[in-house]
Design an enzyme around this catalytic site. Structure first.
Site, PDB file in Angstrom:
ATOM      1  N   GLY A   1      -0.698   1.783   9.813  1.00 26.76           N
ATOM      2  CA  GLY A   1      -0.072   1.129  10.924  1.00 26.76           C
ATOM      3  C   GLY A   1      -0.940   0.649  12.176  1.00 26.76           C
TER       4      GLY A   1
ATOM      5  N   SER B   1       0.837  -1.200  -0.078  1.00 23.62           N
ATOM      6  CA  SER B   1       0.056  -0.095  -0.115  1.00 23.62           C
ATOM      7  C   SER B   1       0.900   1.274   0.035  1.00 23.62           C
ATOM      8  CB  SER B   1      -0.909  -0.089   1.218  1.00 23.62           C
ATOM      9  OG  SER B   1      -1.471   1.320   1.393  1.00 23.62           O
TER      10      SER B   1
ATOM     11  N   GLY C   1       1.277  -2.430   4.161  1.00 20.71           N
ATOM     12  CA  GLY C   1       1.880  -1.207   4.222  1.00 20.71           C
ATOM     13  C   GLY C   1       3.162  -0.640   5.039  1.00 20.71           C
TER      14      GLY C   1
ATOM     15  N   GLY D   1      -8.772   4.388   7.132  1.00 26.81           N
ATOM     16  CA  GLY D   1      -8.667   5.828   7.351  1.00 26.81           C
ATOM     17  C   GLY D   1      -6.971   6.126   7.718  1.00 26.81           C
TER      18      GLY D   1
ATOM     19  N   MET E   1     -11.833   4.898  -0.775  1.00 25.66           N
ATOM     20  CA  MET E   1     -12.455   5.128   0.677  1.00 25.66           C
ATOM     21  C   MET E   1     -13.154   6.496   0.492  1.00 25.66           C
ATOM     22  SD  MET E   1      -9.695   3.605   3.203  1.00 25.66           S
ATOM     23  CE  MET E   1      -8.102   3.506   2.213  1.00 25.66           C
TER      24      MET E   1
ATOM     25  N   ASP F   1      -6.825  -6.307   4.030  1.00 25.45           N
ATOM     26  CA  ASP F   1      -6.215  -5.061   4.252  1.00 25.45           C
ATOM     27  C   ASP F   1      -6.066  -4.499   5.804  1.00 25.45           C
ATOM     28  OD1 ASP F   1      -5.108  -2.412   4.002  1.00 25.45           O
ATOM     29  OD2 ASP F   1      -6.645  -1.694   2.476  1.00 25.45           O
ATOM     30  N   GLY F   2      -5.167  -4.214   6.243  1.00 22.24           N
ATOM     31  CA  GLY F   2      -5.181  -3.882   7.487  1.00 22.24           C
ATOM     32  C   GLY F   2      -4.257  -4.766   8.716  1.00 22.24           C
ATOM     33  N   GLY F   3      -3.064  -4.070   9.117  1.00 21.26           N
ATOM     34  CA  GLY F   3      -2.459  -4.622  10.138  1.00 21.26           C
ATOM     35  C   GLY F   3      -1.761  -5.943   9.767  1.00 21.26           C
TER      36      GLY F   3
ATOM     37  N   HIS G   1      -1.314  -1.240  -4.204  1.00 15.95           N
ATOM     38  CA  HIS G   1      -2.586  -0.846  -3.782  1.00 15.95           C
ATOM     39  C   HIS G   1      -2.728   0.546  -3.229  1.00 15.95           C
ATOM     40  CE1 HIS G   1      -6.237  -1.872  -1.219  1.00 15.95           C
ATOM     41  NE2 HIS G   1      -5.887  -0.638  -0.584  1.00 15.95           N
TER      42      HIS G   1
ATOM     43  N   MET H   1     -11.630  -5.521   5.197  1.00 17.19           N
ATOM     44  CA  MET H   1     -10.892  -4.643   6.062  1.00 17.19           C
ATOM     45  C   MET H   1     -10.697  -5.279   7.117  1.00 17.19           C
ATOM     46  SD  MET H   1     -10.125  -1.946   4.073  1.00 17.19           S
ATOM     47  CE  MET H   1      -9.227  -1.039   5.546  1.00 17.19           C
TER      48      MET H   1
ATOM     49  N   ASP I   1      -4.729   3.698  -1.851  1.00 20.74           N
ATOM     50  CA  ASP I   1      -5.637   4.329  -0.982  1.00 20.74           C
ATOM     51  C   ASP I   1      -6.066   5.682  -1.233  1.00 20.74           C
ATOM     52  OD1 ASP I   1      -6.125   1.921   0.853  1.00 20.74           O
ATOM     53  OD2 ASP I   1      -4.105   2.098   1.308  1.00 20.74           O
TER      54      ASP I   1
ATOM     55  N   MET J   1      -8.435   8.590   0.056  1.00 19.09           N
ATOM     56  CA  MET J   1      -9.264   8.875   0.957  1.00 19.09           C
ATOM     57  C   MET J   1      -9.624  10.587   0.455  1.00 19.09           C
ATOM     58  SD  MET J   1      -6.938   7.687   4.097  1.00 19.09           S
ATOM     59  CE  MET J   1      -6.156   6.168   4.011  1.00 19.09           C
TER      60      MET J   1
ATOM     61  N   HIS K   1      -8.235   1.771  -4.397  1.00 12.75           N
ATOM     62  CA  HIS K   1      -8.955   1.458  -3.123  1.00 12.75           C
ATOM     63  C   HIS K   1     -10.033   2.814  -2.797  1.00 12.75           C
ATOM     64  CE1 HIS K   1      -9.676   0.302   1.504  1.00 12.75           C
ATOM     65  NE2 HIS K   1     -10.768   0.298   0.568  1.00 12.75           N
TER      66      HIS K   1
END
Length: 210
Positions: free
Chosen positions: A146, A9, A198, A143, A69, A176-178, A34, A138, A36, A38, A67
Site C-alpha cells: 500500500g 502480490s 497488490g 516490507g 526479502m 514492485d511497489g505502488g 508474486h 523496487m 512476498d 519476509m 520474492h
C-alpha cells in the site's frame, strides 16, 4: 510468456482465503503469482513460509515468483523451490554471493531473479545482469503493502531496458511497489515486462487491458 504481464502480490490478499485469492488472480488476467516472503530481519514484517507455498501450489498452474526479502537467502532457496517456486528472486543487498545464488537456482531448473531496493543503483548489478532471468525494481521500500511509488525509481527501469538492448541480455524487467491506475502507464512506458500489483489488484480498482 506474453509481456507486459500482471503479477498480483499475495501480500495484499485475504490470508484467511488464499484459495479465493488464487482464483481472483486467474480470473483477472494474472500471469504470475508474486509471493512476498519476509523474515522480520531484512524487513520488519513476517509473512509466510514454505508450508504456505506448498499448500497453495496445488491450487494453480500459474508460475510462482517467490520474492525473498530475507537475510541469508542462500539458506532458503532450495526449500522454496521444493515447495513450488518457479522463479526465485532475492535481494542484491542481502548477500555478497549473488552469482553463486543465481547458479543455485539455475541448477534446480528455475528462473533466477535479482531485486534492488530504491537506494541501490543499477550499477550494483553490473556483474550479474548477463546471468539473471528477472530484475525486480523496487519502487517502494520493501516490507509493507500500500505504499506510494517513488518516481525516481522509474529511471532504473529505463536504464535496465537500455542496458539490455545494448548488451543483448535476455532478462525480464519487473517492478514492485505502488503500481495502481495512477502509475501503471508510467511504468509500462518506461519498459517493464512484469508489473506487481497488490492493493490495487485485490481491491478491484486496477484497470488494465492486455
Amino acid at each position: 510468456m506474453k509481456t507486459p504481464a500482471l503479477a498480483p502480490s499475495l501480500l495484499s490478499a485475504d490470508f484467511s482465503d488464499l484459495n479465493a485469492a488464487i482464483k481472483q488472480i486467474e480470473n483477472n488476467k494474472g500471469t504470475v503469482v508474486h509471493i512476498d516472503v519476509m523474515d522480520g530481519q531484512f524487513v520488519p514484517e513476517i509473512t509466510y513460509g514454505q508450508p504456505v507455498v506448498r499448500t497453495i501450489r496445488k491450487l494453480t498452474q500459474l508460475p510462482f515468483d517467490v520474492h525473498l526479502m530475507v537475510e541469508h537467502p542462500e539458506n532458503q532457496i532450495n526449500s522454496f523451490i521444493d515447495a513450488g517456486a518457479d522463479w526465485v528472486t532475492f535481494h542484491i543487498e542481502a548477500t555478497p554471493h549473488a552469482h553463486r545464488l543465481i547458479q543455485m537456482i539455475h541448477e534446480k531448473g528455475k528462473k533466477a531473479g535479482i531485486a534492488l531496493n530504491p537506494a541501490t543503483p543499477v550499477s550494483a548489478l553490473q556483474e550479474i545482469l548477463s546471468d539473471v532471468d528477472v530484475v525486480l525494481v523496487m519502487t517502494v521500500n520493501p516490507g509493507w503493502g500500500g505504499q506510494k511509488l517513488i518516481p525516481s525509481c522509474v529511471e532504473k527501469i529505463k536504464e535496465l531496458k537500455k542496458i539490455r538492448q545494448e548488451k543483448g541480455y535476455n532478462y525480464l524487467i519487473s517492478v514492485d511497489g505502488g503500481v495502481n491506475n495512477d502509475t501503471l502507464q508510467t511504468v509500462l512506458d518506461a519498459g517493464v515486462d512484469v508489473f506487481v500489483s497488490g492493493s490495487a489488484f485485490f481491491n478491484g480498482s486496477l484497470k488494465w487491458q492486455e
